[in-house]
Design an enzyme around this catalytic site. Structure first.
Site: not given
Ligand code: ATR
Length: 280
Positions: A71, A108
């Protein structure tokens, strides 16, 4: 003959990747919406990330999600980074544009806030002080979401205080940093408590925090979803507090990614939740 002119391809890249629940979620929605396509787990080592991402366009992929440990590294590969992903310092969704341009997003923070709204449709980050435990990658997403949603006071505590202090410097004056030893007393007057540490996760000791100062109307959220009900959530439920588990964040972050990849905004229904709970 199919009415669709294109077979949609997307997936999740990670190393390892087979633990990811994302294929179950996306393939469930593909079938539900009658879209011809597939969402695959793609095992990519960190040193192969750039080549793998550049192969997406020639292979006809519309995008990918990213999981650990890719990520952060993806920030240096993609051509464009959404400001929220830049703030979080990690990308969990890459969209492949028609001309091959790769754009990175991070949903997120969106997923976290949406999971709170699912539990309480009137929930607002500015309802009162929010206590956030932890200062790792998950904390960055939670803080970004809370600040974007209008939080006015965030009480941040982490075992290693310096990590919390540097997050506060980065994310601004909404955040006040306290010592780890103060975590229980900080609950006085708080409208929400969020655990972003790995404590309480399967194989880890439970989060060690006294809840006697917890207000009855304080919403208690845990980003851990294995187990679904952590020791923290079980204790909060027993004292009559509303709780939000970590599965909602996982399910809700997948919605905007699915819309990018496949063109439809899906819903988080009891059915998709049950499907994923059955794999935990
Ligand atoms: P992630 O990216 O998933 O958030 P991380 O960066 O490893 O993972 O962060 C894990 C978080 O859990 C950190 O806030 C960590 O505290 P430290 O910064 O002090 O390491 C916290 N954590 C892990 N084990 C802990 C423990 N036994 N007690 C308290 N906090 C713990």
């Amino acid at each position: 003959m199919s009415k669709q002119s294109k077979y949609f391809l997307a997936g999740v890249m990670g190393w390892p990747v087979m633990h990811s629940r994302s294929p179950r979620i996306h393939n469930y929605w593909l079938e539900l919406h009658g879209i011809e396509g597939h969402y695959a787990p793609i095992a990519v080592k960190p040193d192969g990330l750039e080549k793998a991402l550049r192969a997406l366009h020639p292979l006809g992929f519309t995008g990918v999600n990213l999981t650990i440990p890719l990520k952060e590294a993806a920030l240096d590969v993609v051509d464009r980074v959404d400001p929220v992903a830049r703030q979080i310092g990690a990308i969990n969704c890459i969209v492949v544009h028609e001309d091959g341009l790769l754009e990175g997003f991070n949903y997120d923070a969106y997923g976290f806030i949406a999971s709170l709204r699912e539990a309480d449709s009137h929930w607002k980050a500015n309802a009162g002080p929010v206590v956030v435990l932890g200062a790792g990658g998950a904390a960055r997403a939670v803080l970004a979401g809370l600040i974007q949603d209008g939080a006015r006071e965030i009480r941040l505590v982490n075992r290693t205080k310096e990590r919390a202090t540097s997050l506060a410097l980065e994310f601004g004056e909404t955040i006040n940093v306290y010592d780890w030893s103060q975590r229980a007393e900080l609950l006085a007057g708080a409208a929400m408590l969020v655990n972003t540490t790995s404590m309480g996760m399967l194989g880890q000791p439970p989060l060690d925090i006294a809840l006697d100062k917890l207000e009855r109307n304080c919403l208690v959220a845990d980003i851990v979803y294995v187990p679904l009900e952590t020791d923290l959530l079980a204790r909060a439920r027993r004292t009559g507090n509303r709780t939000v588990d970590g599965l909602g964040m996982l399910l809700h972050q997948a919605r905007p990614a699915f819309r990018h990849f496949f063109g439809v905004m899906p819903e988080v229904t009891p059915d998709v939740r049950r499907l994923i709970v059955s794999t935990l």
